[in-house]
Design a protein around this motif. Structure first.
Motif, PDB file in Angstrom:
ATOM      1  N   ALA A 462      15.779  22.266 -57.242  1.00  0.00           N
ATOM      2  CA  ALA A 462      16.181  21.912 -55.878  1.00  0.00           C
ATOM      3  C   ALA A 462      16.109  20.407 -55.667  1.00  0.00           C
ATOM      4  O   ALA A 462      16.927  19.829 -54.930  1.00  0.00           O
ATOM      5  CB  ALA A 462      15.282  22.635 -54.865  1.00  0.00           C
ATOM      6  N   SER A 463      15.159  19.752 -56.320  1.00  0.00           N
ATOM      7  CA  SER A 463      15.054  18.290 -56.207  1.00  0.00           C
ATOM      8  C   SER A 463      16.295  17.610 -56.762  1.00  0.00           C
ATOM      9  O   SER A 463      16.768  16.606 -56.215  1.00  0.00           O
ATOM     10  CB  SER A 463      13.807  17.796 -56.938  1.00  0.00           C
ATOM     11  N   ASP A 464      16.838  18.158 -57.850  1.00  0.00           N
ATOM     12  CA  ASP A 464      18.074  17.600 -58.418  1.00  0.00           C
ATOM     13  C   ASP A 464      19.225  17.722 -57.431  1.00  0.00           C
ATOM     14  O   ASP A 464      20.075  16.827 -57.326  1.00  0.00           O
ATOM     15  CB  ASP A 464      18.435  18.322 -59.720  1.00  0.00           C
ATOM     16  N   ILE A 465      19.261  18.839 -56.697  1.00  0.00           N
ATOM     17  CA  ILE A 465      20.333  19.035 -55.716  1.00  0.00           C
ATOM     18  C   ILE A 465      20.209  18.027 -54.585  1.00  0.00           C
ATOM     19  O   ILE A 465      21.198  17.416 -54.165  1.00  0.00           O
ATOM     20  CB  ILE A 465      20.280  20.473 -55.156  1.00  0.00           C
ATOM     21  N   LEU A 466      18.994  17.825 -54.093  1.00  0.00           N
ATOM     22  CA  LEU A 466      18.780  16.931 -52.955  1.00  0.00           C
ATOM     23  C   LEU A 466      19.208  15.496 -53.240  1.00  0.00           C
ATOM     24  O   LEU A 466      19.573  14.767 -52.314  1.00  0.00           O
ATOM     25  CB  LEU A 466      17.300  16.952 -52.550  1.00  0.00           C
ATOM     26  N   THR A 467      19.170  15.097 -54.489  1.00  0.00           N
ATOM     27  CA  THR A 467      19.538  13.717 -54.840  1.00  0.00           C
ATOM     28  C   THR A 467      20.946  13.611 -55.416  1.00  0.00           C
ATOM     29  O   THR A 467      21.330  12.563 -55.921  1.00  0.00           O
ATOM     30  CB  THR A 467      18.535  13.156 -55.866  1.00  0.00           C
ATOM     31  N   SER A 468      21.724  14.684 -55.321  1.00  0.00           N
ATOM     32  CA  SER A 468      23.058  14.692 -55.925  1.00  0.00           C
ATOM     33  C   SER A 468      24.128  14.258 -54.929  1.00  0.00           C
ATOM     34  O   SER A 468      23.989  14.465 -53.712  1.00  0.00           O
ATOM     35  CB  SER A 468      23.393  16.093 -56.437  1.00  0.00           C
ATOM     36  N   PRO A 469      25.220  13.666 -55.403  1.00  0.00           N
ATOM     37  CA  PRO A 469      26.327  13.306 -54.506  1.00  0.00           C
ATOM     38  C   PRO A 469      26.998  14.532 -53.887  1.00  0.00           C
ATOM     39  O   PRO A 469      27.520  14.454 -52.779  1.00  0.00           O
ATOM     40  CB  PRO A 469      27.282  12.539 -55.427  1.00  0.00           C
ATOM     41  N   GLN A 470      26.994  15.662 -54.598  1.00  0.00           N
ATOM     42  CA  GLN A 470      27.598  16.884 -54.055  1.00  0.00           C
ATOM     43  C   GLN A 470      26.847  17.345 -52.801  1.00  0.00           C
ATOM     44  O   GLN A 470      27.462  17.795 -51.830  1.00  0.00           O
ATOM     45  CB  GLN A 470      27.592  17.998 -55.108  1.00  0.00           C
ATOM     46  N   TRP A 471      25.523  17.219 -52.826  1.00  0.00           N
ATOM     47  CA  TRP A 471      24.740  17.622 -51.652  1.00  0.00           C
ATOM     48  C   TRP A 471      24.976  16.660 -50.483  1.00  0.00           C
ATOM     49  O   TRP A 471      25.104  17.084 -49.339  1.00  0.00           O
ATOM     50  CB  TRP A 471      23.262  17.683 -52.008  1.00  0.00           C
ATOM     51  N   ASP A 472      25.019  15.380 -50.786  1.00  0.00           N
ATOM     52  CA  ASP A 472      25.306  14.395 -49.736  1.00  0.00           C
ATOM     53  C   ASP A 472      26.657  14.677 -49.092  1.00  0.00           C
ATOM     54  O   ASP A 472      26.816  14.576 -47.873  1.00  0.00           O
ATOM     55  CB  ASP A 472      25.298  12.982 -50.319  1.00  0.00           C
ATOM     56  N   LYS A 473      27.624  15.030 -49.920  1.00  0.00           N
ATOM     57  CA  LYS A 473      28.967  15.320 -49.399  1.00  0.00           C
ATOM     58  C   LYS A 473      28.945  16.532 -48.470  1.00  0.00           C
ATOM     59  O   LYS A 473      29.580  16.520 -47.407  1.00  0.00           O
ATOM     60  CB  LYS A 473      29.926  15.563 -50.569  1.00  0.00           C
ATOM     61  N   LEU A 474      28.223  17.584 -48.869  1.00  0.00           N
ATOM     62  CA  LEU A 474      28.123  18.776 -48.025  1.00  0.00           C
ATOM     63  C   LEU A 474      27.448  18.443 -46.698  1.00  0.00           C
ATOM     64  O   LEU A 474      27.933  18.824 -45.623  1.00  0.00           O
ATOM     65  CB  LEU A 474      27.338  19.870 -48.751  1.00  0.00           C
ATOM     66  N   ALA A 475      26.311  17.738 -46.754  1.00  0.00           N
ATOM     67  CA  ALA A 475      25.577  17.405 -45.538  1.00  0.00           C
ATOM     68  C   ALA A 475      26.425  16.542 -44.606  1.00  0.00           C
ATOM     69  O   ALA A 475      26.447  16.755 -43.385  1.00  0.00           O
ATOM     70  CB  ALA A 475      24.274  16.686 -45.895  1.00  0.00           C
TER      71      ALA A 475
END
Length: 523
Positions: A462-475
């Motif tokens: 989950a930490s990898d997701i939180l720091t990913s550009p894909q997660w930033d894009k979704l948020a």
């Protein structure tokens, strides 16, 4: 009934060695409070130094004494007591067992008039507990398990913290090893034992699904005068219910009118419907209780939930209410139960076309399928509006499945493929997979059609997701949609569904999205 500590020890812990109990001559449960936190102790406290994986309560006995505790349990090999006129140490072979004895005695003497419902099952325990709590509160005072305190310590804590004048007590009972429930049932002495379902879960603690059944069936080990409620569509459970010495007290519930069962009474959902527009599930149930009704009774009821298991959970709730309330259960006819939702259990947040569904408290194959099926129904309803629909599935690993873990994730991918392939070209579908099992095996089960038509991002933690550009894009996309003031923008629907076992830490992703999108409101 007056119970002094020396009486409890003499009757229930004869191997205990009290140094001096003269200072504790009050009725134990009416005068003293059992404390497991030394910081909360005072002269009317009895301290129980529980032990965990990372701590030993014996280390805090001196603090409990300094705060004036009236007495405490201890294990002789871990503590040497000092002789104090104001404090009574009691040596016991096992701290946890002695603590459970206190819970058992409190139940049998102080809560003797309280109707206790024990709820266990591979999934659905907490939801049923909350539904039953809402229902019974219309008819009396109710106490229930707090949070997830459903183990050998939590059940005792729940019982000891229940006021003496409580009408109904609802206890969740979890199982990690196959002998757990037998002990919990002994200390709680339930009036009704409810088994929601048995499926693959906690297989790291038992050998196979048969041992899960064996362990869960021990929920029915209580006295023959207790009632048992189980699912009619599970032949293994029904066989146990109907061969138990107290089988004449067996009830069952079902959503399938084709089920046939010889139990004493039943709740059959003859009609049920999930209304995605009104965000509620409506049921019509047939109640059969020959000791209360001369003929079968029908009752309609609704609950503010759109989960695919809401109807079944209502059937369980009605079954318990029918047994506890008798004919008064018919007062629920036509009522709507306002379900406040539970953190991480299909909790719905929404604003301006965005729906975020947090189901990330825990997961097993059955609960994964149930949650996804609910999402599929919601998406099918939203497609009728002809608005663009985007679906983001944030799925994490299902843990504690033992040797089945890889195959279970692959099979879940196949289940998703079978249920989503008909709409795959009508929606914008994205997967964010968290954990090695989901990334490596669930993704394979999705098959080529889903993999080619959807966007799939895989991460190890989950930490990898939180720091990913894909997660930033979704948020950022969610925040833009709910905060945008442009009146002429094409209406869009975006559903985000998060589901995983707690150890996958996907609940951290939920908190992050809610922090970054404060406009989302709980429904």
């Amino acid at each position: 009934m007056i119970m002094k500590l020396h009486t409890i020890i003499h009757q229930y812990i004869p191997e205990a060695t009290p140094i001096d109990l003269e200072s504790m001559e009050h009725d134990f449960f009416s005068y003293y409070k059992v404390q497991t936190d030394s910081r909360a102790c005072d002269p009317r406290s009895f301290f129980v130094p529980l032990q965990g994986e990372r701590f030993d309560g014996h280390q805090f006995i001196s603090e409990a004494i300094s705060r004036g505790c009236a007495g405490y349990f201890y294990e002789p090999e871990k503590h040497t007591p000092k002789v104090l006129a104001s404090c009574s140490p009691v040596a016991v072979p096992n701290i946890l067992s002695a603590y459970q004895v206190l819970g058992h005695v409190y139940r049998k003497t102080v809560l003797v008039q309280t109707k206790l419902v024990a709820i266990s099952g591979s999934c659905g325990k907490t939801t049923v507990k909350e539904l039953l709590k809402i229902t019974l509160s219309r008819f009396g005072s109710v106490s229930a398990t707090l949070a997830n305190e459903n183990n050998e310590i939590g059940v005792v804590k729940t019982i000891l913290n229940t006021p003496a004048d409580t009408d109904f007590l609802i206890c969740e009972m979890g199982m990690r090893n196959k002998n757990d429930l037998e002990r919990l049932v002994w200390l709680a002495s339930p009036n009704i034992s409810v088994l929601t379902c048995v499926t693959e879960s906690h297989l790291s603690c038992v050998t196979n699904i048969d041992e899960v059944y064996e362990g869960k069936m021990r929920l029915f080990s209580s006295a023959p005068e207790a009632y048992w409620l189980g699912p009619a569509n599970d032949s293994k459970i029904m066989a146990q219910l109907l061969t138990h010495p107290g089988r004449h007290k067996s009830f069952c519930f079902t959503t399938d009118t084709n089920d046939r069962f010889p139990a004493m009474g039943s709740v059959i959902l003859t009609d049920y419907n999930i209304d995605f527009n009104r965000l509620e599930t409506q049921v019509v149930a047939q109640l059969d209780h020959p000791q209360v009704f001369t003929q079968q009774q029908k009752i309609s009821l609704s609950v503010s939930s759109i989960h695919s298991k809401a109807a079944e959970n209502l059937a369980i709730t009605l079954g318990c209410a029918m047994i506890l309330l008798g004919g008064k259960v018919l007062e629920l006819h036509g009522k709507k139960l306002v379900f406040p939702g539970i953190d991480g259990r299909y909790q719905l947040w929404r604003a301006k076309g965005v729906r975020l569904i947090d189901d990330a408290y825990n997961a097993c194959p059955l609960s994964m399928r149930s949650g996804l099926f609910s999402v599929f129904g919601l998406c099918a309803q939203l497609l009728l509006s002809h608005s663009p629909l985007q679906l983001t599935l944030v799925l994490g690993d299902m843990l504690e499945l033992g040797d089945r873990e890889e195959l279970a994730h692959f099979e879940l991918g196949g289940w998703i493929k079978a249920h989503f392939h008909t709409v795959i070209h009508k929606i914008e579908l994205s997967f964010i997979l968290c954990g090695p099992l989901s990334s490596d095996h669930l993704s394979k089960g999705l098959g080529d059609e889903i993999c080619h038509a959807a966007t799939i991002h895989s991460f190890r933690t989950a930490s990898d997701i939180l720091t990913s550009p894909q997660w930033d894009k979704l948020a950022m996309s969610l925040h833009f949609q709910v905060s945008c003031q442009e009146p002429n923008m094409l209406p869009k629907q975006h559903v985000v569904f998060l589901k995983a076992s707690h150890g996958s830490r996907v609940h951290q992703l939920t908190r992050d999205l809610l922090t970054k999108t404060p406009e989302l409101q709980i429904s």
